[in-house]
Design an enzyme around this catalytic site. Sequence first.
Site, mmCIF file in Angstrom:
data_model
loop_
_atom_site.group_PDB
_atom_site.id
_atom_site.type_symbol
_atom_site.label_atom_id
_atom_site.label_comp_id
_atom_site.label_asym_id
_atom_site.label_seq_id
_atom_site.Cartn_x
_atom_site.Cartn_y
_atom_site.Cartn_z
ATOM 1 N N ASN A 178 15.130 6.081 -12.770
ATOM 2 C CA ASN A 178 14.450 5.216 -13.517
ATOM 3 C C ASN A 178 13.990 5.529 -14.670
ATOM 4 O O ASN A 178 13.666 5.520 -15.609
ATOM 5 C CB ASN A 178 12.593 4.621 -12.159
ATOM 6 C CG ASN A 178 13.998 3.603 -11.121
ATOM 7 O OD1 ASN A 178 14.447 2.835 -12.022
ATOM 8 N ND2 ASN A 178 13.060 3.735 -10.804
ATOM 9 N N TYR A 216 6.410 -5.692 -17.393
ATOM 10 C CA TYR A 216 5.877 -4.056 -16.105
ATOM 11 C C TYR A 216 4.124 -3.888 -16.833
ATOM 12 O O TYR A 216 3.396 -3.455 -16.581
ATOM 13 C CB TYR A 216 6.362 -2.955 -15.881
ATOM 14 C CG TYR A 216 7.677 -3.568 -15.995
ATOM 15 C CD1 TYR A 216 8.270 -4.074 -14.829
ATOM 16 C CD2 TYR A 216 9.209 -2.510 -16.751
ATOM 17 C CE1 TYR A 216 9.494 -4.304 -14.570
ATOM 18 C CE2 TYR A 216 10.037 -2.975 -16.649
ATOM 19 C CZ TYR A 216 10.736 -4.243 -15.688
ATOM 20 O OH TYR A 216 11.951 -3.842 -15.243
ATOM 21 N N GLU A 229 2.746 3.491 -12.523
ATOM 22 C CA GLU A 229 2.243 3.899 -13.528
ATOM 23 C C GLU A 229 0.382 4.597 -13.352
ATOM 24 O O GLU A 229 0.167 5.891 -13.944
ATOM 25 C CB GLU A 229 1.699 2.168 -14.231
ATOM 26 C CG GLU A 229 2.881 1.957 -15.019
ATOM 27 C CD GLU A 229 4.000 2.417 -16.177
ATOM 28 O OE1 GLU A 229 3.384 3.084 -16.753
ATOM 29 O OE2 GLU A 229 5.076 2.483 -15.330
ATOM 30 N N ASP A 258 -8.913 19.530 -6.723
ATOM 31 C CA ASP A 258 -10.206 19.375 -5.809
ATOM 32 C C ASP A 258 -10.034 18.102 -4.703
ATOM 33 O O ASP A 258 -9.060 17.474 -4.622
ATOM 34 C CB ASP A 258 -11.132 18.424 -6.788
ATOM 35 C CG ASP A 258 -12.500 17.921 -5.871
ATOM 36 O OD1 ASP A 258 -13.334 18.833 -5.292
ATOM 37 O OD2 ASP A 258 -12.067 17.263 -6.105
ATOM 38 N N GLU A 318 -8.263 22.609 -2.711
ATOM 39 C CA GLU A 318 -9.938 22.710 -1.940
ATOM 40 C C GLU A 318 -9.215 21.839 -0.415
ATOM 41 O O GLU A 318 -9.454 20.609 -0.649
ATOM 42 C CB GLU A 318 -10.512 21.876 -2.476
ATOM 43 C CG GLU A 318 -12.022 22.019 -2.078
ATOM 44 C CD GLU A 318 -12.554 21.489 -1.765
ATOM 45 O OE1 GLU A 318 -13.851 21.272 -1.593
ATOM 46 O OE2 GLU A 318 -12.292 19.862 -2.697
#
Length: 690
Positions: free
Chosen positions: A51, A108, A322, A346, A402
């Site tokens: 795509n 979209y 997205e 994190d 982490e």
Amino acid sequence: MHGAQSGEGGVTAPPKIQNLLEIDPYLRNFETEIKRRYGCFLNLEKSIEHNEGGYEKFSRGYESFGIHRASDNGIFMKEWAPGAEGVFLRGEFNGWNQTQFPFTKKEYGKWELKIPPNADGSCPIGHNSKIKLVIKTKSGELVDRLSPWASYVTQPDDTKAYDQVFWSPPQKYQFQQPHPKKPESLRIYESHVGIASWEGKIATYKEFAQNVIPRIKNLGYNTIQLMAVMEHAYYASFGYQVTSFFAASSRYGTPEELKEMIDVAHANGITVLLDVVHSHASKNVVDGLNRFDGTDSCYFHGSGRGNHDLWDSRLFNYTEWEVLRFLLSNLRWWIEEYKFDGFRFDGVTSMLYHTHGMGHGFSGDYSEYFGLNTDTESLVYLMLSNHMLHSLYPDFMITIAEEVSGMPALCRPIEEGGQGFDYRLAMALPDMWIKHLKEISDDNWEMGKICHTLANRRYGEKCIAYAESHDQALVGDKTLAFWLMDKEMYTHMSTMSPPNHIIDRGMALHKMIRLITMGLGGEGYLNFIGNEFGHPEWLDFPRAGNNSSYHYCRRQWHLVDDDLLRYKYLNNFDRDMMHLEMKYQWLSHPQNYVSRKHEGDKVVVFDRADKLVFVFNWHPSNSYTDYKIGVNIPGKYKIELDTDAEQYGGNKRLDHSVDFFTANDPWDNRRCSLMVYIPCRSAFVLAKVD
């Protein structure tokens, strides 16, 4: 794209899965699940290829989304706001008129805006000019928002929401230095720019470059891990409540000044990692991502799944196309725009499990990792991120997780069925040290348990060892130095003051804990800014509860620079420990063997990188003369590092001019032995002399 082999029933197998299963045969019971996860990753990778033309194009969303000055000096903007009924741009450039510049709706959920250049050919929006998006919600309300792609946002004062600033300087910073090559051994100096001054203020990128990077270089660290760079409205969040993902925090200066700071680090041969927060986002609406298009979802899961109850924050929907573009582009942005060399991700545990690791002890039973509690969508996002980063930037990219649960294969390559991280943080280590200092008297420390915790890591998966975490520095907790010495640090850290048992014990253990953690605890090492010299007190960000004071929100460098204070001794030891690792590179060396952990004597001996022997005597009062230790390589040895040396504030009980010669007498499962003197509560490192 990854090659793959088709397994039973058409399930796609990672091409090198047998490597993984040979390293850990227990994973054979979960081979089907490993293949399923890999299949999900492969399908998503193929979709991106089909795509979008692959990672390279897909992850450059920042080149079209957000605001841009076109080649003709006009303005082009693109946003994704699927729930919006309308999108507008306003700002200082048009007197803050809400609806003068409407976006055009595209497919979209995308919206676009073009503003032609002024009649004189100049840009209609000036550099450093304030702007905001206006979203028309489904109820018809017009609400202010910041672009999710904003690259610079500023706060008028502490009480107001952030404004987006159009950052388009006539002269962009030109980097002088290339990315450094990936270090073999990671010696990480974890840093926070804002607290890096001795003054009670927010420090700047320029000050960090000028004042702190030389210290880091001198100490011997080769990597800086930068916290709190992604913009966060709440300073006291330590940077973990991100509001603008593409914006470098304006508290410390401009984007160009951050670029210069990273260039200075690179000029000193220092790798720079960004503490990246893709596990969650701030709940802020006006200056955050939350309810960007007026709906509860957009970038996040709707309803309960989109909220992290403990962190009071929003959780990304990693299945949304997205959102994937946004997050993958965010990683590319920090590398392409700022020249970061890698990331510490994190909150990985929170991402991996539907329960976010809350109320979950993780016993180590493999079914906990491969059951329904694991969130396949976020796990696959992490696989995509690591695969993209390492395939696009193989020469310098480093990623660290982490992660506290111990997810198997987290730090194995994607083609084996792993998640592709280079390292994970050894989070059990600081917990162990705090438990010992808080709950167990020195006499009762168990050598076996300490060594087991330090060495207990998954074979073939690299760990970053650290003795104390940045959270321990925060108000309400204590650093190791403060647990060890507490209020005595106010009165007895002068070299002129009489000997003090608490200070002597504290300084000895501070050095020993760091040495055994770095020596035995992992394949990398991390220290939080200031802890290397036993920074006293705590870290308290300005807030209502402390009258917005910066007094405890700084690093008191003058303490370590004062020749009449003992802090210099801890700093000297940390520096020489780093330089010893630089010389022998033991962190990246696979050889590691604990030959002695004697509970009665409180002695630990281990060899590392073939040439080094680490010797520890944790006993508070017993010293040992002619103590026999095992050594594997015969020959002559010398003392390379000694916690008890005078330059480290010790009692200089060892003679460093003595040569140690091995006897052909096997001991503690080593081929030969040495006789040594081990003073109480001290440690030293012997090195084989060629």
